[in-house]
Design an enzyme around this catalytic site. Sequence first.
Site, mmCIF file in Angstrom:
data_model
loop_
_atom_site.group_PDB
_atom_site.id
_atom_site.type_symbol
_atom_site.label_atom_id
_atom_site.label_comp_id
_atom_site.label_asym_id
_atom_site.label_seq_id
_atom_site.Cartn_x
_atom_site.Cartn_y
_atom_site.Cartn_z
ATOM 1 N N CYS A 164 40.418 41.909 60.065
ATOM 2 C CA CYS A 164 40.518 43.194 59.360
ATOM 3 C C CYS A 164 40.577 44.359 60.088
ATOM 4 O O CYS A 164 41.164 45.329 59.666
ATOM 5 C CB CYS A 164 39.381 43.301 58.350
ATOM 6 S SG CYS A 164 38.441 41.778 57.929
ATOM 7 N N THR B 67 35.294 40.401 49.566
ATOM 8 C CA THR B 67 35.562 41.726 49.473
ATOM 9 C C THR B 67 35.041 42.339 47.967
ATOM 10 O O THR B 67 34.608 43.168 47.574
ATOM 11 C CB THR B 67 37.091 42.101 49.688
ATOM 12 O OG1 THR B 67 37.253 42.193 51.260
ATOM 13 C CG2 THR B 67 37.267 43.563 49.750
ATOM 14 N N THR C 150 42.244 36.258 34.412
ATOM 15 C CA THR C 150 42.226 34.952 34.354
ATOM 16 C C THR C 150 41.743 34.189 35.544
ATOM 17 O O THR C 150 42.159 34.543 36.606
ATOM 18 C CB THR C 150 43.747 34.363 34.116
ATOM 19 O OG1 THR C 150 44.057 35.119 32.763
ATOM 20 C CG2 THR C 150 43.730 32.803 33.815
#
Lengths: 405, 94
Positions: A329, A121, A243
């Site tokens: 989804c 995504t 990170t």
Amino acid sequence: MASKLLLQTLTRRQPTTIIRRFSTAAAVATPPDYEDPSGITMKGVKISGRPLYLDMQATSPVDPRVLDSMLPYYLSRYGNPHSRTHLYGWESENAVETARAQVAALIGASPKEIIFTSGATESNNISVKGVMHFYKDKKRHVITTQTEHKCVLDSCRHLQQEGFEVTYLPVESDGLIDLDRLRKEIRPDTGLVSVMAVNNEIGVVQPMEEIGIGALYMRRRPRIRVEPQMNGGGQERGIRSGTVPTPLVVGMGAACELAMKEMEYDERRIKSLQDRLLNGIREKIDGVVVNGSMERRYVGNLNLSFAYVEGESLLMGLKEVAVSSGSACTSASLEPSYVLRALGVDEDMAHTSIRFGIGRFTTEEEVDKAVELTVKQVVKLRDMSPLYEMVKEGIDIKQIQWAQH
Amino acid sequence: MAASGLAAPTRTEVLQLYRSLLRVARQFCDYNIREYTKRRTIDAFRDNKNLTDPSQLSAAFSDGKAQLEVAKRQAVVYSLYAPKVKSIMDIKPS
């Protein structure tokens, strides 16, 4: 769950228990309370064992070899790969760069072209929005297909709101795009053509080699530039700040290396399981339609529609087989899938689709069991269906004028 | 590659590795991983049955030994978090 617990404990008025329960729940891996040795009870359904898993396009189990590579980075090697001043950082950085090389090797790219993101995504958001924002002065047009994943479609819609033009290319009834039609749609100001290689619902493989990809591959020559969607410390060449999670990235690298080694073996095996599943079902029942092209199809996917049965009842009756009616989804709604509708599948057939996803760890016995249970349920539902009875008597149900209520 | 300099394994050593892999496969509590480990071991040994080149033989052997170590560790990890309820594939109809 937590609120229910809270409610129960509160009504018993034992404030001390509240504190204890909450403090232990978070820290200890206690077995879930819906399981006991005789079976599982959840959402009002009781099953004697854990269902066999055939929903590999929703997610797939982690390979033990992959987990084995990840575990050290959860235990002693916990450094931040961007730390420059100590061993912990250096060893994590090495692990991340090794993983980057492993991902690159799998797809035949240079490690410098791999950007680690949170998943598909995010990658698609960066690609679609990032490219168009960067080139917004010259390029105002995007082409995509009607069967794309929601993250691409929604990114495109977002661009439309900003004044970009988007062409949603229709697909043929086999789910593939018409290349001539695509050629015709390309304009001088077309900045991006976004077509997914393997569809997550119907598994059709688009002719990628003929048009112009959790990690994002970004070509360097000719260079493609994007506007970052996440801003911050400038990690991942400033394209994706944040990170980099070493254990996950190490796992992805190991998975890619494994895929390279095992792809041929896995594909041969999964293909035979796909055939076994389809033939097994077709031998016993009629009115089974494969959604999407069978010739150009990812072997781990089989999306089937069963005529004259109601999809929800079929799925409800298949509690020992973990499958879904389409993409996770969009499974919250009872609406038939937009992908199947784009293929021109009839409303009634789109409602009865089941997506079987086969993977590296699927066994022949599981496929046979899934066939047995699916056939049993379909036959049961059809026996109860007056529609199916009429069809057997030779009545064309499409011609029936149903009374209006 | 990494195997250069290593002597080719003896027949006894190969058979021993094969049996050890099958033994550790049986220790996986997870149905799918257990079956896969068994199947992959059998298929890999079958595919490499006709290897005669000593360097290829020792490369395949050391790869198998590394896989055995991974499988041994992972069989323990899986056992630590085994769900109480087995896969329906592991429940024999009574």
